[in-house]
Motif scaffolding. Structure first.
Motif, short mmCIF file in Angstrom:
data_model
loop_
_atom_site.label_atom_id
_atom_site.label_comp_id
_atom_site.label_asym_id
_atom_site.label_seq_id
_atom_site.Cartn_x
_atom_site.Cartn_y
_atom_site.Cartn_z
N ILE A 261 -23.58 -83.30 8.60
CA ILE A 261 -24.54 -83.47 7.50
C ILE A 261 -25.93 -82.99 7.94
O ILE A 261 -26.19 -82.86 9.13
N ARG A 262 -26.80 -82.81 6.96
CA ARG A 262 -28.19 -82.51 7.26
C ARG A 262 -28.94 -83.82 7.47
O ARG A 262 -28.68 -84.81 6.80
N THR A 263 -29.89 -83.81 8.38
CA THR A 263 -30.68 -85.01 8.65
C THR A 263 -32.16 -84.69 8.50
O THR A 263 -32.57 -83.53 8.57
N PRO A 264 -33.00 -85.71 8.30
CA PRO A 264 -34.44 -85.49 8.13
C PRO A 264 -35.07 -84.83 9.35
O PRO A 264 -34.62 -85.03 10.48
N THR A 265 -36.13 -84.07 9.10
CA THR A 265 -36.84 -83.43 10.19
C THR A 265 -38.31 -83.86 10.26
O THR A 265 -38.97 -83.65 11.26
N ARG A 266 -38.82 -84.45 9.18
CA ARG A 266 -40.23 -84.84 9.19
C ARG A 266 -40.45 -86.09 10.01
O ARG A 266 -39.61 -86.99 10.07
N HIS A 267 -41.60 -86.17 10.67
CA HIS A 267 -41.96 -87.30 11.51
C HIS A 267 -42.77 -88.31 10.70
O HIS A 267 -43.71 -87.93 9.98
N LEU A 268 -42.44 -89.58 10.84
CA LEU A 268 -43.13 -90.64 10.11
C LEU A 268 -44.18 -91.28 11.01
O LEU A 268 -43.83 -91.84 12.05
N PRO A 269 -45.45 -91.22 10.66
CA PRO A 269 -46.50 -91.84 11.49
C PRO A 269 -46.46 -93.36 11.37
O PRO A 269 -45.94 -93.92 10.39
N PHE A 270 -47.05 -94.04 12.33
CA PHE A 270 -47.01 -95.50 12.35
C PHE A 270 -47.64 -96.15 11.10
O PHE A 270 -47.09 -97.12 10.59
N PRO A 271 -48.77 -95.67 10.60
CA PRO A 271 -49.32 -96.31 9.39
C PRO A 271 -48.33 -96.33 8.23
O PRO A 271 -48.22 -97.33 7.50
N LEU A 272 -47.61 -95.22 8.05
CA LEU A 272 -46.61 -95.16 6.99
C LEU A 272 -45.45 -96.11 7.29
O LEU A 272 -44.91 -96.76 6.38
N LEU A 273 -45.07 -96.23 8.55
CA LEU A 273 -43.98 -97.12 8.94
C LEU A 273 -44.33 -98.58 8.64
O LEU A 273 -43.47 -99.35 8.17
N TYR A 274 -45.56 -98.96 8.92
CA TYR A 274 -45.99 -100.33 8.62
C TYR A 274 -45.90 -100.59 7.11
O TYR A 274 -45.46 -101.68 6.68
N LEU A 275 -46.29 -99.62 6.32
CA LEU A 275 -46.23 -99.77 4.86
C LEU A 275 -44.78 -99.89 4.39
O LEU A 275 -44.44 -100.78 3.59
N LEU A 276 -43.92 -99.01 4.90
CA LEU A 276 -42.51 -99.05 4.52
C LEU A 276 -41.87 -100.37 4.92
O LEU A 276 -41.08 -100.96 4.17
N ARG A 299 -43.47 -102.95 15.22
CA ARG A 299 -44.31 -103.44 16.33
C ARG A 299 -43.63 -103.19 17.66
O ARG A 299 -44.28 -102.80 18.64
N LEU A 300 -42.32 -103.41 17.70
CA LEU A 300 -41.56 -103.22 18.93
C LEU A 300 -41.56 -101.75 19.34
O LEU A 300 -41.76 -101.42 20.52
N MET A 301 -41.36 -100.86 18.39
CA MET A 301 -41.36 -99.43 18.70
C MET A 301 -42.69 -99.00 19.29
O MET A 301 -42.74 -98.20 20.23
N ARG A 302 -43.77 -99.52 18.73
CA ARG A 302 -45.11 -99.13 19.20
C ARG A 302 -45.36 -99.66 20.61
O ARG A 302 -45.85 -98.93 21.47
N LYS A 303 -45.04 -100.92 20.85
CA LYS A 303 -45.34 -101.53 22.14
C LYS A 303 -44.43 -101.01 23.25
O LYS A 303 -44.86 -100.87 24.39
N GLU A 304 -43.16 -100.71 22.89
CA GLU A 304 -42.19 -100.33 23.92
C GLU A 304 -42.04 -98.82 24.07
O GLU A 304 -41.13 -98.37 24.77
N ALA A 305 -42.89 -98.05 23.45
CA ALA A 305 -42.79 -96.59 23.51
C ALA A 305 -42.72 -96.10 24.96
O ALA A 305 -43.57 -96.43 25.77
#
Length: 352
Positions: A261-276, A299-305
């Motif tokens: 299948i095709r998968t997404p290629t765009r990157h989601l920034p953290f501000p948008l992730l918090y909103l979602l 929060r976990l993704m940001r801290k554990e990057a």
């Protein structure tokens, strides 16, 4: 310590879970009789239909005394059960995390000891380790409780402390710890976060690529590590079974390639992730259904990057730990979901 006797009868908590069911199957394949703790009789029968050498024990880690009589005549406990649904439900669940992951572990090892069991394998987590981003961590890189990234991490650190305290008070008890990474694999009927992720990717629900990296491991390899820890692990020692470091930019296209299948290629920034995540948490509260992204996850993704590189030298040497190719793990996971009607029946492809 002298070499332990071969395993004959094992008690497995969380037996219908991703790790638990694969552990049960591996034990049975080796001729070990298994008492499998399950909260749901229907789920237990679904998971182990046709599997011989398994006795279902109905019970819940929130009430260990209710099933503790079933620990009699077992020679080892594999404790794989844990509460980890923060990422699915959103919000805070500390009371339940402590009651099941911490207090439940304490009661379990106490009751196991009282039943004459002297071998205990604690399913810990890479959550109990910490280090600098990009630098490989080993079992000595322990995370301070005050630096726990979320309540789940906190509960896993405290659960390990419970087991270590018990060992300190009971010199004749043998326990060791296996530290898995993000587990994938077949028969994930929960599903866990990895199973939900696979379904979301294939069904086109993933809006884009999130930041961060992960350590991906096959639950079947973790199961083998658990058995090796019971047979040859050292008392009080930790053994990593974290798997392979991968970024989401590597993992999502791999799933897509194998699924066809095709998968997404765009990157989601953290501000948008918090909103979602905030929107999804509102959805979870209104419907009670699991969600793809919670505030705890962001929060976990940001801290554990970057903190997903691990050194498996100890486990490879002491437990003979080996990892199958991640491509095989993804293919088998997809094949199971498709074969069980979760996903469209398009044949999966392994990489050439």
């Amino acid at each position: 310590m002298e070499k332990p006797k071969p395993l004959k009868t094992a008690f497995v908590t969380g037996a219908t879970g991703l790790l638990g069911n694969n552990l049960v199957r591996e034990l049975v394949a080796r001729g070990v009789f298994v008492k499998a703790l399950a909260r749901s009789k229907a789920k237990g029968q679904q998971q182990f239909a046709g599997v011989k050498g398994v006795e279902l024990v109905l019970g819940d880690m929130a009430d260990v005394p209710a099933f503790s009589s079933e620990l009699q005549a077992c020679d080892v406990v594999f404790h794989t059960a844990a509460f980890f649904r923060d990422n699915f439900k959103g919000g805070s669940h500390w009371a339940e995390l402590k009651r099941i992951n911490v207090d439940g572990t304490r009661q379990l090892i106490e009751r196991a000891y009282g039943a004459g069991i002297r071998r205990f394998v604690q399913t810990s987590s890479i959550a109990v380790l910490n280090g600098e981003p990009g630098v490989p961590m080993d079992e000595t890189c322990l995370r301070d409780l005050a630096d726990a990234s979320d309540d789940y991490y906190r509960s896993k650190i405290m659960a390990d402390q419970v087991v270590l305290a018990f060992l300190g008070a009971h010199p004749d008890m043998h326990a060791s710890f296996v530290l898995p990474g993000w587990m994938w694999g077949p028969a994930d009927i929960g599903p866990t976060s990895s199973g939900q992720f696979v379904n979301d990717v294939v069904l086109g629900k993933l809006p884009g690529l999130v930041p961060g990296s992960f350590s991906v491991v096959d639950a079947r390899d973790v199961a083998k590590a658990q058995i090796s820890a019971a047979e040859r692990g050292q008392r009080g020692e930790r053994y990593l079974a974290a798997g392979r470091h991968m970024t989401m930019q590597e993992l999502v296209p791999l799933v897509g390639k194998i699924a066809g299948i095709r998968t997404p290629t765009r990157h989601l920034p953290f501000p948008l992730l918090y909103l979602l995540a905030a929107v999804q948490e509102l959805y979870a509260r209104a419907t009670g259904k699991p969600i793809l992204l919670s505030l705890a996850t962001v929060r976990l993704m940001r801290k554990e990057a970057g903190r997903s590189h691990f050194n498996h030298t100890k486990s490879e040497q002491k437990l003979q730990l080996k990892f199958r190719p991640i491509e095989q793990t993804v293919a088998d996971t997809l094949a199971w979901y498709r074969g069980n009607g979760w996903l469209p029946g398009v044949p999966t492809r392994t990489e050439s």
